[in-house]
Design a protein around this motif. Structure first.
Motif, PDB file in Angstrom:
ATOM      1  N   SER A   1     -70.493  44.913-109.741  1.00 36.88           N
ATOM      2  CA  SER A   1     -71.867  45.099-110.189  1.00 36.88           C
ATOM      3  C   SER A   1     -72.392  43.852-110.882  1.00 36.88           C
ATOM      4  CB  SER A   1     -71.939  46.281-111.162  1.00 36.88           C
ATOM      5  OG  SER A   1     -71.146  46.040-112.295  1.00 36.88           O
ATOM      6  N   GLY A   2     -71.531  42.826-111.063  1.00 44.67           N
ATOM      7  CA  GLY A   2     -71.912  41.620-111.792  1.00 44.67           C
ATOM      8  C   GLY A   2     -72.273  40.492-110.860  1.00 44.67           C
TER       9      GLY A   2
ATOM     10  N   ASP B   1     -67.492  35.441-120.885  1.00 40.89           N
ATOM     11  CA  ASP B   1     -68.410  36.531-121.212  1.00 40.89           C
ATOM     12  C   ASP B   1     -68.150  37.806-120.436  1.00 40.89           C
ATOM     13  OD1 ASP B   1     -69.797  34.976-123.078  1.00 40.89           O
ATOM     14  OD2 ASP B   1     -71.080  34.104-121.517  1.00 40.89           O
ATOM     15  N   ILE B   2     -67.090  37.844-119.651  1.00 35.33           N
ATOM     16  CA  ILE B   2     -66.774  39.045-118.882  1.00 35.33           C
ATOM     17  C   ILE B   2     -66.145  40.087-119.809  1.00 35.33           C
ATOM     18  CG2 ILE B   2     -65.352  39.999-117.028  1.00 35.33           C
ATOM     19  CD1 ILE B   2     -65.680  37.403-115.542  1.00 35.33           C
TER      20      ILE B   2
ATOM     21  N   ILE C   1     -63.910  39.252-108.023  1.00 35.90           N
ATOM     22  CA  ILE C   1     -62.561  39.749-108.317  1.00 35.90           C
ATOM     23  C   ILE C   1     -61.767  38.700-109.080  1.00 35.90           C
ATOM     24  CG2 ILE C   1     -60.342  40.349-107.279  1.00 35.90           C
ATOM     25  CD1 ILE C   1     -62.256  42.656-107.221  1.00 35.90           C
ATOM     26  N   ALA C   2     -61.843  37.446-108.654  1.00 39.94           N
ATOM     27  CA  ALA C   2     -61.086  36.381-109.309  1.00 39.94           C
ATOM     28  C   ALA C   2     -61.494  36.250-110.767  1.00 39.94           C
ATOM     29  CB  ALA C   2     -61.304  35.057-108.573  1.00 39.94           C
ATOM     30  N   ARG C   3     -62.780  36.263-111.039  1.00 42.65           N
ATOM     31  CA  ARG C   3     -63.263  36.114-112.410  1.00 42.65           C
ATOM     32  C   ARG C   3     -62.821  37.301-113.271  1.00 42.65           C
ATOM     33  NH1 ARG C   3     -68.544  36.505-112.716  1.00 42.65           N
ATOM     34  NH2 ARG C   3     -68.859  35.218-114.561  1.00 42.65           N
TER      35      ARG C   3
ATOM     36  N   ALA D   1     -56.537  36.949-119.528  1.00 39.48           N
ATOM     37  CA  ALA D   1     -56.736  36.339-120.848  1.00 39.48           C
ATOM     38  C   ALA D   1     -56.599  37.370-121.953  1.00 39.48           C
ATOM     39  CB  ALA D   1     -58.103  35.671-120.906  1.00 39.48           C
ATOM     40  N   ALA D   2     -57.195  38.542-121.767  1.00 39.09           N
ATOM     41  CA  ALA D   2     -57.123  39.590-122.780  1.00 39.09           C
ATOM     42  C   ALA D   2     -55.687  40.064-122.984  1.00 39.09           C
ATOM     43  CB  ALA D   2     -58.024  40.765-122.375  1.00 39.09           C
ATOM     44  N   ARG D   3     -54.973  40.237-121.901  1.00 43.64           N
ATOM     45  CA  ARG D   3     -53.586  40.703-121.999  1.00 43.64           C
ATOM     46  C   ARG D   3     -52.678  39.632-122.594  1.00 43.64           C
ATOM     47  NH1 ARG D   3     -53.525  43.891-116.130  1.00 43.64           N
ATOM     48  NH2 ARG D   3     -54.261  45.884-116.971  1.00 43.64           N
TER      49      ARG D   3
END
Length: 311
Positions: free
Chosen positions: A15-16, A237-238, A290-292, A299-301
């Motif tokens: 959706s982005g 910003d994702i 998907i890649a982004r 990064a979060a994990r």
């Protein structure tokens, strides 16, 4: 649980807007992870990174000490690929050798190229499958995660080595084609995660499917360039689901990436053979999104893993 996580990832990215793991992708992942490290953890991380022989090179362009810590963290995420180059004189070892799964720190002068992936083997047409490798990204990440806390009993040399590898491998396992090996009648020996298939993107050249996905977030870049890219239509910003970010089991990541690979990396017009196919706009848009999303999730994990280990 895995189906729910995958559905959440896909709902977010499809959706982005459309915007990997060469240097640019790994550095963006490290930068975003660093932003989410606790302040005391950043100091502990830097103390470990200083034990790497490349620390001075990583920080040479930094204008101040705090930026030096950031640059070291960002650049360290590429070290596991750097040691594959001739300049490092590391041995190209094999997964069947006795030292394939060792965790001994910087005394290890092997490239361990098989640590960069875990191929979940599958076939869409009933082709026979071989036995999986005994050592892979998951077996090694589990060792490293256990060794990183200061209470683990591992030496600081080993913990530094493991941290540098973790910065890279967490990103690798979120690249969908680092989690799959596809066997077909046209490619009976396996495609090595998309390395046997060729595609033709809008840029016009023929490139391996795996390399096409690897390069989506950029190639060679400086730490400053990675920061700029991440903050400007990159991955910074994702939004990542807090529940998804808390999943810190490498085996779960592999299963997610495997499903993404089947659904998107091998989506039409990619066929079952090695002949180059012309990619459609829909395929390339989905691949970028998907890649982004996968990189932001990595990064979060990564931040959660390091905060938990070094709190």
């Amino acid at each position: 649980m895995r189906k729910w996580l995958l559905a959440g990832i896909l709902a977010t990215v499809l959706s982005g807007p459309a915007a990997a793991w060469w240097d640019g992708g790994h550095m963006q992942i490290a930068y975003v992870a660093y932003k989410h490290l606790d302040a005391p953890v950043k100091d502990k991380v830097d103390a470990l990174l200083r034990l790497n022989p490349d620390y001075a090179k990583w920080t040479a362009a930094a204008p101040d000490p705090n930026t030096a810590k950031l640059y070291a963290f960002i650049h360290a995420a590429t070290w596991a690929d750097d040691i594959k180059t001739k300049a490092y004189n590391y041995t190209r070892d094999k997964v069947t050798e006795p030292a394939a799964g060792q965790n001994i720190g910087y005394a290890d002068r092997n490239q361990h190229s098989f640590w960069h992936y875990k191929d979940v083997l599958y076939t869409p047409d009933g082709s026979p499958l071989p036995q999986p490798d005994p050592v892979d990204a998951v077996t090694q990440l589990k060792l490293m995660i256990r060794a990183l806390p200061p209470t683990s009993g591992a030496t600081d040399d080993v913990r530094s080595y493991d941290l540098v590898w973790m910065l890279h491998l967490v990103g690798d396992l979120h690249q969908p084609l680092h989690a799959v090996g596809r066997y077909t009648r046209e490619i009976p020996d396996g495609d090595a995660g998309g390395n046997a298939e060729s595609v033709i993107p809008a840029t016009g050249e023929s490139i391996a499917l795996h390399a096409y996905w690897d390069r989506i977030l950029g190639g060679y870049v400086s730490p400053a360039g990675a920061v700029f890219d991440a903050d400007n239509d990159g991955i910074a910003d994702i939004k990542v689901s807090p529940a998804a970010a808390q999943v810190v089991d490498p085996e779960a990541w592999v299963q997610e990436s495997f499903e993404v690979a089947k659904q998107f990396a091998y989506a039409p017009p990619v066929g079952n053979g090695p002949n180059a196919v012309l990619l459609t706009r829909d395929y390339e848009t989905n691949a970028r999104n998907i890649a982004r999303a996968q990189a932001a999730l990595a990064a979060a994990r990564l931040a959660n893993l390091i905060n938990a280990a070094l709190k």
